[in-house]
Design a protein around this motif. Structure first.
Motif, PDB file in Angstrom:
ATOM      1  N   ASP A   1      65.407   8.481  87.354  1.00 34.67           N
ATOM      2  CA  ASP A   1      65.799   7.787  88.602  1.00 34.67           C
ATOM      3  C   ASP A   1      67.281   7.922  88.914  1.00 34.67           C
ATOM      4  N   ARG A   2      67.829   9.119  88.753  1.00 33.45           N
ATOM      5  CA  ARG A   2      69.262   9.301  88.960  1.00 33.45           C
ATOM      6  C   ARG A   2      69.661   9.226  90.429  1.00 33.45           C
ATOM      7  N   THR A   3      68.689   9.300  91.345  1.00 32.83           N
ATOM      8  CA  THR A   3      69.024   9.136  92.760  1.00 32.83           C
ATOM      9  C   THR A   3      69.057   7.677  93.173  1.00 32.83           C
ATOM     10  N   ASN A   4      68.592   6.780  92.294  1.00 33.84           N
ATOM     11  CA  ASN A   4      68.672   5.351  92.562  1.00 33.84           C
ATOM     12  C   ASN A   4      70.089   4.875  92.276  1.00 33.84           C
ATOM     13  N   ARG A   5      70.656   4.072  93.175  1.00 30.35           N
ATOM     14  CA  ARG A   5      72.047   3.640  93.024  1.00 30.35           C
ATOM     15  C   ARG A   5      72.303   2.943  91.688  1.00 30.35           C
ATOM     16  N   PHE A   6      71.285   2.275  91.161  1.00 28.65           N
ATOM     17  CA  PHE A   6      71.445   1.549  89.904  1.00 28.65           C
ATOM     18  C   PHE A   6      71.688   2.505  88.738  1.00 28.65           C
ATOM     19  N   TYR A   7      71.239   3.767  88.867  1.00 29.11           N
ATOM     20  CA  TYR A   7      71.336   4.720  87.759  1.00 29.11           C
ATOM     21  C   TYR A   7      72.125   5.984  88.113  1.00 29.11           C
ATOM     22  N   GLU A   8      72.659   6.099  89.320  1.00 23.00           N
ATOM     23  CA  GLU A   8      73.286   7.349  89.733  1.00 23.00           C
ATOM     24  C   GLU A   8      74.703   7.469  89.184  1.00 23.00           C
ATOM     25  N   GLY A   9      75.214   8.689  89.211  1.00 19.94           N
ATOM     26  CA  GLY A   9      76.606   8.936  88.848  1.00 19.94           C
ATOM     27  C   GLY A   9      76.836   9.057  87.354  1.00 19.94           C
ATOM     28  N   ILE A  10      78.100   9.231  87.013  1.00 20.04           N
ATOM     29  CA  ILE A  10      78.510   9.394  85.611  1.00 20.04           C
ATOM     30  C   ILE A  10      79.027   8.062  85.079  1.00 20.04           C
ATOM     31  N   ASP A  11      78.793   7.814  83.797  1.00 16.21           N
ATOM     32  CA  ASP A  11      79.240   6.573  83.142  1.00 16.21           C
ATOM     33  C   ASP A  11      78.670   5.334  83.830  1.00 16.21           C
ATOM     34  N   ASN A  12      77.460   5.432  84.328  1.00 11.96           N
ATOM     35  CA  ASN A  12      76.831   4.293  84.992  1.00 11.96           C
ATOM     36  C   ASN A  12      76.311   3.326  83.934  1.00 11.96           C
ATOM     37  N   PRO A  13      76.682   2.061  83.996  1.00 11.32           N
ATOM     38  CA  PRO A  13      76.218   1.109  82.973  1.00 11.32           C
ATOM     39  C   PRO A  13      74.717   0.913  82.982  1.00 11.32           C
ATOM     40  N   GLY A  14      74.064   1.158  84.136  1.00  8.52           N
ATOM     41  CA  GLY A  14      72.616   1.051  84.167  1.00  8.52           C
ATOM     42  C   GLY A  14      71.960   2.015  83.198  1.00  8.52           C
ATOM     43  N   LEU A  15      72.530   3.219  83.063  1.00 12.72           N
ATOM     44  CA  LEU A  15      71.994   4.205  82.123  1.00 12.72           C
ATOM     45  C   LEU A  15      72.169   3.739  80.684  1.00 12.72           C
ATOM     46  N   VAL A  16      73.299   3.100  80.402  1.00 10.13           N
ATOM     47  CA  VAL A  16      73.548   2.602  79.045  1.00 10.13           C
ATOM     48  C   VAL A  16      72.552   1.494  78.699  1.00 10.13           C
ATOM     49  N   LEU A  17      72.314   0.585  79.645  1.00 10.78           N
ATOM     50  CA  LEU A  17      71.346  -0.481  79.399  1.00 10.78           C
ATOM     51  C   LEU A  17      69.947   0.085  79.213  1.00 10.78           C
ATOM     52  N   LEU A  18      69.587   1.096  80.006  1.00 10.49           N
ATOM     53  CA  LEU A  18      68.282   1.741  79.860  1.00 10.49           C
ATOM     54  C   LEU A  18      68.147   2.337  78.468  1.00 10.49           C
ATOM     55  N   HIS A  19      69.191   2.996  78.004  1.00  7.35           N
ATOM     56  CA  HIS A  19      69.207   3.583  76.659  1.00  7.35           C
ATOM     57  C   HIS A  19      69.075   2.506  75.590  1.00  7.35           C
ATOM     58  N   ASP A  20      69.854   1.435  75.727  1.00  6.91           N
ATOM     59  CA  ASP A  20      69.872   0.402  74.687  1.00  6.91           C
ATOM     60  C   ASP A  20      68.543  -0.329  74.578  1.00  6.91           C
ATOM     61  N   VAL A  21      67.925  -0.625  75.705  1.00  3.41           N
ATOM     62  CA  VAL A  21      66.634  -1.322  75.672  1.00  3.41           C
ATOM     63  C   VAL A  21      65.572  -0.445  75.014  1.00  3.41           C
ATOM     64  N   LEU A  22      65.555   0.835  75.338  1.00  4.58           N
ATOM     65  CA  LEU A  22      64.561   1.738  74.739  1.00  4.58           C
ATOM     66  C   LEU A  22      64.803   1.909  73.243  1.00  4.58           C
ATOM     67  N   MET A  23      66.060   2.012  72.835  1.00  3.18           N
ATOM     68  CA  MET A  23      66.353   2.117  71.407  1.00  3.18           C
ATOM     69  C   MET A  23      65.942   0.844  70.674  1.00  3.18           C
ATOM     70  N   THR A  24      66.182  -0.309  71.283  1.00  2.76           N
ATOM     71  CA  THR A  24      65.811  -1.577  70.646  1.00  2.76           C
ATOM     72  C   THR A  24      64.299  -1.714  70.575  1.00  2.76           C
ATOM     73  N   TYR A  25      63.573  -1.173  71.559  1.00  4.09           N
ATOM     74  CA  TYR A  25      62.110  -1.215  71.496  1.00  4.09           C
ATOM     75  C   TYR A  25      61.601  -0.424  70.291  1.00  4.09           C
ATOM     76  N   CYS A  26      62.320   0.619  69.902  1.00  2.00           N
ATOM     77  CA  CYS A  26      61.931   1.366  68.696  1.00  2.00           C
ATOM     78  C   CYS A  26      62.014   0.473  67.457  1.00  2.00           C
ATOM     79  N   MET A  27      62.939  -0.479  67.461  1.00  2.30           N
ATOM     80  CA  MET A  27      63.022  -1.432  66.358  1.00  2.30           C
ATOM     81  C   MET A  27      61.922  -2.490  66.464  1.00  2.30           C
ATOM     82  N   TYR A  28      61.499  -2.785  67.683  1.00  2.00           N
ATOM     83  CA  TYR A  28      60.434  -3.770  67.898  1.00  2.00           C
ATOM     84  C   TYR A  28      59.076  -3.194  67.511  1.00  2.00           C
ATOM     85  N   ASP A  29      58.837  -1.941  67.863  1.00  2.00           N
ATOM     86  CA  ASP A  29      57.555  -1.302  67.569  1.00  2.00           C
ATOM     87  C   ASP A  29      57.822  -0.016  66.800  1.00  2.00           C
TER      88      ASP A  29
END
Length: 684
Positions: free
Chosen positions: A418-446
């Protein structure tokens, strides 16, 4: 693509430098830092380089909250320094529940020099701007790769006068850039110079149709599908087009070093050769045999009666949502509220709170205080899991292949979600970091499931709505409880849904199903992506939000998403049959529906189909089982026939694995009892 379609980012890397060597510069070698992108613009593949100063938009800069669980927006006025905290206007005040967890905040931002209105700043910007350039990959003749302690790329264009500056990859990324280019052009090593890569362009239509299907030109199509079925399905499984036959026989692709028997195998499995085995053999574990199909009662073109008219309403407003809560915060008249949500969805202002109830993160009868206490506990639990993977050292990770593989897949998927969505577009977007962190934490959950490609598509809309790391995680957990079997290795969940969808379509339109069967499409493999990620790639972002919240009500029956599939196919059957589409054309046509579907029309027709089936007398047992009509007594029933059964998300799951789950998954499909001592199939 239409002219209004926004460019699609295929590759993006920051920290690529140009050594200017300008004679009028005081520095002998001025380094210009910028970012490099490969984008798909209306079907044309473009390489773009821009210095960093040209890419920053200071008027709207997203950043992370202190606890990395919320997103803020900076208000910025030209001429003012942005370092002052008073200039930060928080979109929503969200105080950290557990401030001690701030130490594991993963969202960081590079320090930017404050903008100035002085003349020197303008001259500096002008100096940097002249280093921006773009070109089409079709105009590329060669790429020279030099190793100087880092990689340096020199582009040779087909037009001799065209001269571009060399790009220096001081921070890596050159291999990823070249790998991405290989999806769209053929790159071969020059026979007399190992540092020079020659570029040739295959059939453009083939490249556009495959998109991400071929990561490497030396990979056969079947090899790619078998090695990575999920990403192949998401990126290109439905994108096989009429060009495939000519392209695989084209002279340019024949020059690649592929074994002849592998090429023949590719054609056969795609249904382009003789003795077609079917697409089920392409994706391991997805083969469906006759023994796995449920038995059926005798059906001789059942008359389902006229399809009733249905009406929909406006989305639930914030005022109406507030009216359904008492003074302590308990939600009242839940069945009526769900009916309203099913009929019209939610206005966006309500989604952040209402989705937590629909997904089961909050219980409907909980109070404000109870939810606040639960949120503190869930925040603590989330950050403890997050700390598990963030505290793993590089040395430890080298000995943990599972974590290493999950991280690699997540980083790869996050950068293209979803890089065309404003929440995830551009470089160094914090939305991308949060997306990464939640998915990594889910690996610890399951630990058992970890991460499978496609899960980022399910999380992205939830994180966008929640705007909060912790809330998004627990809502995602609830959604994954429903979708879990879609991503399990045996693929039993996907297999079951395809069988159930085929069963429903046979009941609704036997002639159409027979036509698909004659084209080796009876098991509806072309619907695989629809089911895998719940239409996420087929609908616009607002329509995805609307469809998901409607489905989460559990109305008007079990497996409503299967009826959504039937509604789409019902709208397309005439064109498919009148144009006499074959296997390949059906795949192409279904793929081209992406972003062209009308969600309100689909929901109208899906509900009408449910009412039509429910009103049928002597409904086959297998159909009642799929749609949950046999379990109506277990759940409260809404007023009015048209809304059918309320399947509450808080209802206990069946204790036996053989039972059909409300999301359409079951580990072992329970064969329905036979009627009158016999069991036969549909007949036309």
């Amino acid at each position: 693509m239409s002219a209004d379609t926004p460019p699609k980012v295929l590759f993006e890397h920051e920290g690529v430098f140009i050594h200017s060597n300008t004679e009028d510069s005081e520095d002998q070698d001025l380094l210009v830092s910028g970012f490099l992108r490969i984008i798909d613009k209306d079907g044309e593949i473009i390489v773009e380089y821009k210095p960093l100063e040209d890419t920053v938009d200071p008027s709207n800069m997203l950043c992370a909250g202190k606890d990395s669980s919320s997103v803020m927006e900076w208000a910025y006025c030209p001429g003012e320094e942005r370092s002052s905290p008073q200039q930060a206007v928080v979109l929503e005040q969200q105080q950290s529940y557990e401030t001690e967890w701030d130490m594991i905040n993963a969202v960081s931002f590079p320090k930017r020099k404050p903008c100035s209105n002085g003349e020197g700043a303008l001259n500096h910007t002008h100096e940097k701007s002249k280093w921006s350039f773009t070109f089409s990959v079709w105009d590329l003749r060669s790429i020279t790769v030099k190793e100087e302690g880092w990689s340096r790329l020199v582009f040779g264009m087909k037009e001799p006068p065209t001269s571009l500056p060399s790009l220096h990859f001081h921070q890596g990324g050159s291999e990823g850039f070249l790998d991405c280019l290989r999806r769209y052009i053929i790159i071969t090593e020059a026979p007399d110079d190992e540092t020079c890569l020659l570029v040739s362009t295959p059939n453009r239509a083939l490249s556009q149709s495959f998109e991400n299907l071929l990561d490497d030109n030396n990979y056969g199509l079947v090899t790619k599908l078998k090695k990575d079925p999920y990403v192949t399905t998401l990126g290109g499984f439905s994108k096989v087009t009429n060009y495939i036959f000519d392209a695989f026989r084209g002279p340019e692709l024949e020059q690649q070093q592929r074994k002849p028997h592998e090429e023949v195998a590719d054609l056969d499995i795609l249904g382009l050769g003789e003795d077609i085995p079917g697409l089920g053999e392409v994706i391991p574990g997805l083969e469906i045999n006759q023994q796995e199909e449920p038995g059926f009662e005798v059906i001789t073109r059942m008359d389902l009666g006229a399809r009733p008219e249905v009406t929909r309403r406006e989305p639930l407003s914030a005022e109406d949502w507030a009216k359904h809560q008492d003074q302590e915060g308990r939600v009242e008249n839940v069945p009526q509220l769900k009916k309203i949500i099913f009929k019209g969805g939610l206005c966006h202002a309500v989604r952040k709170e209402a989705w937590k109830f629909l997904l089961g993160y909050y219980t409907w009868d909980s109070t404000y205080d109870e939810r606040k206490g639960q949120q503190r506990r869930k925040t603590d639990e989330y950050f403890r899991m997050k700390l598990q993977w963030k505290s793993v050292s590089e040395e430890q990770e080298r000995r943990n292949s599972r974590l290493r593989d999950c991280r690699s897949l997540i980083e790869k998927d996050v950068n293209r979600t979803d890089r065309t969505n404003r929440f995830y577009e551009g470089i160094d977007n914090p939305g991308l970091v949060l997306l990464h962190d939640v998915l990594m934490t889910y690996c610890m959950y399951d630990f058992d499931l970890g991460y499978v490609q496609g899960m980022s598509d399910l999380l992205s809309p939830i994180l966008y709505v929640m705007d909060n790391e912790v809330d998004a995680f627990w809502c995602f957990v609830s959604f994954m409880d429903q979708m879990h079997q879609n991503f399990e290795e045996p693929m039993q969940g996907m297999k079951t849904q395809l069988i159930q969808l085929s069963t429903l379509l046979r009941l609704l339109d036997l002639a159409f199903w027979n036509y698909l069967e004659s084209q080796d499409s009876g098991y509806l493999y072309f619907c695989f992506r629809w089911l895998l990620i719940r239409f996420k790639r087929e609908l616009s972002y607002p329509d995805v939000l609307r469809l998901w919240e409607v489905m989460w009500t559990g109305l008007p029956c079990q497996n409503f998403h299967l009826l959504v599939c039937c509604a789409i196919l019902d709208s397309e059957k005439r064109k498919i049959m009148e144009e006499n589409y074959g296997f390949n054309e059906i795949l192409k046509h279904i793929n081209e529906l992406s972003m062209k579907l009308d969600i309100e029309e689909i929901l109208h027709k899906s509900e009408a189909i449910c009412m039509q089936i429910r009103s049928c007398k002597d409904l086959p047992y297998s159909i009642s089982e799929i749609l949950g009509f046999n379990t109506e007594s277990k759940f409260p029933r809404l007023e009015g026939r048209e809304f059918g059964t309320l399947d509450s998300p808080q209802s206990p799951r069946p204790t036996q694995r053989q039972e059909v789950f409300s999301n359409g998954h079951n580990r072992h499909y329970r064969e329905p009892p036979t009627h009158n001592g016999c069991k036969v199939s549909f007949i036309s």
